[in-house]
Design a protein around this motif. Structure first.
Motif, mmCIF file in Angstrom:
data_model
loop_
_atom_site.group_PDB
_atom_site.id
_atom_site.type_symbol
_atom_site.label_atom_id
_atom_site.label_comp_id
_atom_site.label_asym_id
_atom_site.label_seq_id
_atom_site.Cartn_x
_atom_site.Cartn_y
_atom_site.Cartn_z
ATOM 1 N N VAL A 66 -9.671 -1.012 1.296
ATOM 2 C CA VAL A 66 -9.489 -1.829 0.114
ATOM 3 C C VAL A 66 -9.940 -2.832 0.146
ATOM 4 O O VAL A 66 -10.180 -3.944 0.953
ATOM 5 C CB VAL A 66 -8.024 -2.092 0.834
ATOM 6 N N LEU A 112 -2.105 7.512 4.757
ATOM 7 C CA LEU A 112 -2.832 5.645 3.869
ATOM 8 C C LEU A 112 -3.909 6.164 2.478
ATOM 9 O O LEU A 112 -3.846 7.068 2.201
ATOM 10 C CB LEU A 112 -3.991 5.084 4.342
ATOM 11 N N ASP A 162 -3.051 4.330 -1.915
ATOM 12 C CA ASP A 162 -3.594 3.936 -2.581
ATOM 13 C C ASP A 162 -2.932 1.870 -2.705
ATOM 14 O O ASP A 162 -1.668 2.421 -2.730
ATOM 15 C CB ASP A 162 -3.875 4.033 -4.786
ATOM 16 N N PHE A 163 -4.119 1.210 -2.849
ATOM 17 C CA PHE A 163 -2.610 -0.679 -2.971
ATOM 18 C C PHE A 163 -3.140 -0.637 -4.337
ATOM 19 O O PHE A 163 -4.484 -1.074 -4.931
ATOM 20 C CB PHE A 163 -3.825 -0.703 -2.129
ATOM 21 N N ILE A 213 1.497 -1.350 -0.615
ATOM 22 C CA ILE A 213 -0.243 -0.219 0.269
ATOM 23 C C ILE A 213 0.469 0.903 -0.377
ATOM 24 O O ILE A 213 2.233 0.746 0.843
ATOM 25 C CB ILE A 213 -0.895 0.175 1.246
ATOM 26 N N ILE A 258 -8.225 0.149 6.262
ATOM 27 C CA ILE A 258 -7.536 -0.456 4.902
ATOM 28 C C ILE A 258 -9.042 -1.771 4.721
ATOM 29 O O ILE A 258 -8.919 -2.120 3.887
ATOM 30 C CB ILE A 258 -5.835 -0.566 5.269
#
Length: 203
Positions: free
Chosen positions: A119, A79, A81-82, A14, A115
């Motif tokens: 995600v 945090l 993007d993944f 991530i 997350i």
């Protein structure tokens, strides 16, 4: 011969905005730098030594002009993007069954909750690993040597047969001292999916 791959989470899978998050926090708190007390509290929280409620309460007392929602937003600002191709790379590794796969991350409860919410393939990601260690769940954190020793002992691993991938130089230095091979990945120019091209000498 490398038999185990130990991955960090942030800036490996991530993406993080470390500098942006730091600047945003200082701007929001209207301070020039974080006090030693704040840094210590952040570390305690990352190790799961204080609860999320205690953590938020601490910040609320220090910055009473900010709401709980604002404090959580500031904390999670780091945090980003993944990229899906990193998940595909990991799934391919798992399917080939050539390596034991371990995640070792300094991650706290608020971050992992964010997350899980943002995600959509988090469960699929987590299921790729043979072991999944988050600092707040095991009460240990990098770069301390004891967290690496814990992983080696728990999984009966030889340090010389492990490759540790992390963007933080201090974490990599500790791993090196223990005899673990490292890739101090540079997130601006390198991608974990290019592992075997980048570290071809080890495989």
């Amino acid at each position: 011969m490398i038999k185990t791959l130990i991955f960090d989470f942030g800036n490996v899978f991530i993406n993080l905005d470390i500098e942006g998050a730091s600047n945003y926090a200082l701007e929001s708190f209207k301070i020039n730098s974080l006090s030693e007390e704040i840094i210590a509290f952040n570390s305690f929280y990352e190790q799961g030594l204080i609860s999320t409620e205690e953590f938020i309460e601490f910040y609320s007392e220090n910055f009473p002009n900010l709401t709980t929602e604002e404090l959580v937003y500031i904390w999670n600002y780091i945090l980003k993007d993944f990229p899906k191709h990193r998940l595909e790379f990991l799934k391919k590794l798992k399917s080939e069954k050539k390596f034991k796969l371990i995640l070792l991350s300094n991650t706290n409860e608020l971050h992992i909750n964010w997350i899980k919410e943002h995600v959509p393939f988090f469960t699929e990601f987590k299921n790729c690993f043979d072991a999944f260690y988050l600092s707040h769940e095991i009460n240990l954190r990098k770069p301390n040597a004891d967290i690496f020793e814990f992983v080696l002992n728990e999984n009966k691993l030889a340090a010389s047969e492990c490759l540790f991938i992390d963007d933080n130089l201090e974490n990599c230095k500790t791993a090196t001292k223990l005899g673990i091979h490292i890739w101090n990945i540079q997130p601006e120019t390198q991608d974990v999916s290019n592992l075997f091209e980048t570290k071809s000498s080890l495989f």
